[in-house]
Design a protein around this motif. Structure first.
Motif, mmCIF file in Angstrom:
data_model
loop_
_atom_site.group_PDB
_atom_site.id
_atom_site.type_symbol
_atom_site.label_atom_id
_atom_site.label_comp_id
_atom_site.label_asym_id
_atom_site.label_seq_id
_atom_site.Cartn_x
_atom_site.Cartn_y
_atom_site.Cartn_z
ATOM 1 N N PRO A 50 37.632 33.397 16.237
ATOM 2 C CA PRO A 50 38.428 32.906 15.111
ATOM 3 C C PRO A 50 37.835 31.634 14.522
ATOM 4 C CG PRO A 50 39.497 32.371 17.185
ATOM 5 C CD PRO A 50 38.326 33.241 17.529
ATOM 6 N N SER A 51 38.311 31.268 13.347
ATOM 7 C CA SER A 51 37.895 29.999 12.742
ATOM 8 C C SER A 51 38.223 28.861 13.705
ATOM 9 C CB SER A 51 38.622 29.791 11.410
ATOM 10 O OG SER A 51 38.249 30.779 10.483
ATOM 11 N N SER A 53 36.532 28.229 16.442
ATOM 12 C CA SER A 53 36.196 28.567 17.828
ATOM 13 C C SER A 53 34.875 27.968 18.282
ATOM 14 C CB SER A 53 36.151 30.091 17.996
ATOM 15 O OG SER A 53 35.140 30.653 17.172
ATOM 16 N N HIS A 210 32.755 37.029 11.126
ATOM 17 C CA HIS A 210 34.073 37.624 11.307
ATOM 18 C C HIS A 210 34.020 39.128 11.054
ATOM 19 C CE1 HIS A 210 35.366 33.397 10.500
ATOM 20 N NE2 HIS A 210 36.329 33.724 11.345
ATOM 21 N N GLU A 224 32.143 36.519 22.354
ATOM 22 C CA GLU A 224 33.321 35.999 21.665
ATOM 23 C C GLU A 224 33.613 34.588 22.147
ATOM 24 O OE1 GLU A 224 38.053 36.977 20.805
ATOM 25 O OE2 GLU A 224 36.906 38.226 22.206
#
Length: 236
Positions: A50-51, A53, A210, A224
């Motif tokens: 995610p943004s 991260s 993304h 991830e």
């Protein structure tokens, strides 16, 4: 015609991060918190998350655009975290190519001159550089636009030009930051196919995205990140 990817031994690490952390300011959570990561020559690694991260921070550390607060960053046998400003610039010219979400092409230069720029900065002889640029533009399907200016091209075409520029000096490592993020669906499909083809030819790639379709299309492995740490890792 191929892009003449540098010969790389597939059994050696090209990128190694050991206990890498990066904190900005005091009191807040670190952008990266003790990352260990190895990328072998010939791999295509997609970094997901995610943004916030830590994906872009990770890419900037590998590129020598930022320095870790702790740990070691080694690329192609070079301790990137120890480089000064001038040495970092030389490193980026000779050992990595970079592709960005918004292309970063120079609008007042033609397509061919944008692609030639890294070679000119590296002091490559003009005739050799022009031959290499023509080879890349043909390989990436944009040779007919060599004398055009970037503003006249579609988003997908501009990204192909950006990839050609990134490959100009035959870097061992290609870094891509959301390379399909500013593209429509059809253009994004073209860039996904292009990156998969480059990796099939032997180009080592690290990309942050993304775009799960991009990771599925061209990554041989995915990592991830969550809150600056590796949360999951899998072969694609």
């Amino acid at each position: 015609m191929t892009t003449s990817v540098p010969a790389q031994s597939a059994d050696r690490p090209l990128v190694e991060l050991r206990e890498v952390s990066r904190a900005y300011g005091e009191g807040g959570p670190p952008a990266l918190a003790g990352i260990d990561l190895t990328v072998m020559a010939g791999e295509s690694l997609a970094v997901l998350g995610p943004s916030g991260s830590g994906k872009s921070t990770l890419l900037h550390l590998i590129a020598g655009l930022d320095r870790p607060s702790g740990g070691r960053v080694t690329v192609d046998g070079l301790r990137v975290d120890r480089l000064g400003e001038a040495a970092s610039a030389r490193y980026r010219r000779s050992r990595i190519g970079m592709v960005f979400q918004f292309f970063h092409l120079l609008d007042d230069l033609t397509v061919a001159d944008n692609v030639l720029l890294p070679a000119q900065l590296a002091g490559v002889p003009r005739a050799e550089a022009r031959h290499r640029a023509a080879e890349l533009l043909a390989r990436l399907g944009v040779a007919r636009h060599a004398d055009a200016y970037p503003g006249r091209l579609s988003g997908g075409e501009r990204q192909r030009v950006a990839v050609a520029r990134a490959l100009m000096n035959r870097p061992p490592l290609l870094l891509a930051d959301e390379p399909t993020g500013a593209l429509d669906s059809a253009s994004g499909d073209g860039v996904r196919e292009l990156l998969a083809s480059l990796n099939a030819d032997g180009q080592t790639i690290v990309l942050v995205t993304h775009d799960l379709r991009l990771a599925e299309a061209c990554a041989t492995r995915t990592v991830e990140l969550v809150d600056g740490r590796v949360a999951a890792e899998a072969a694609a």
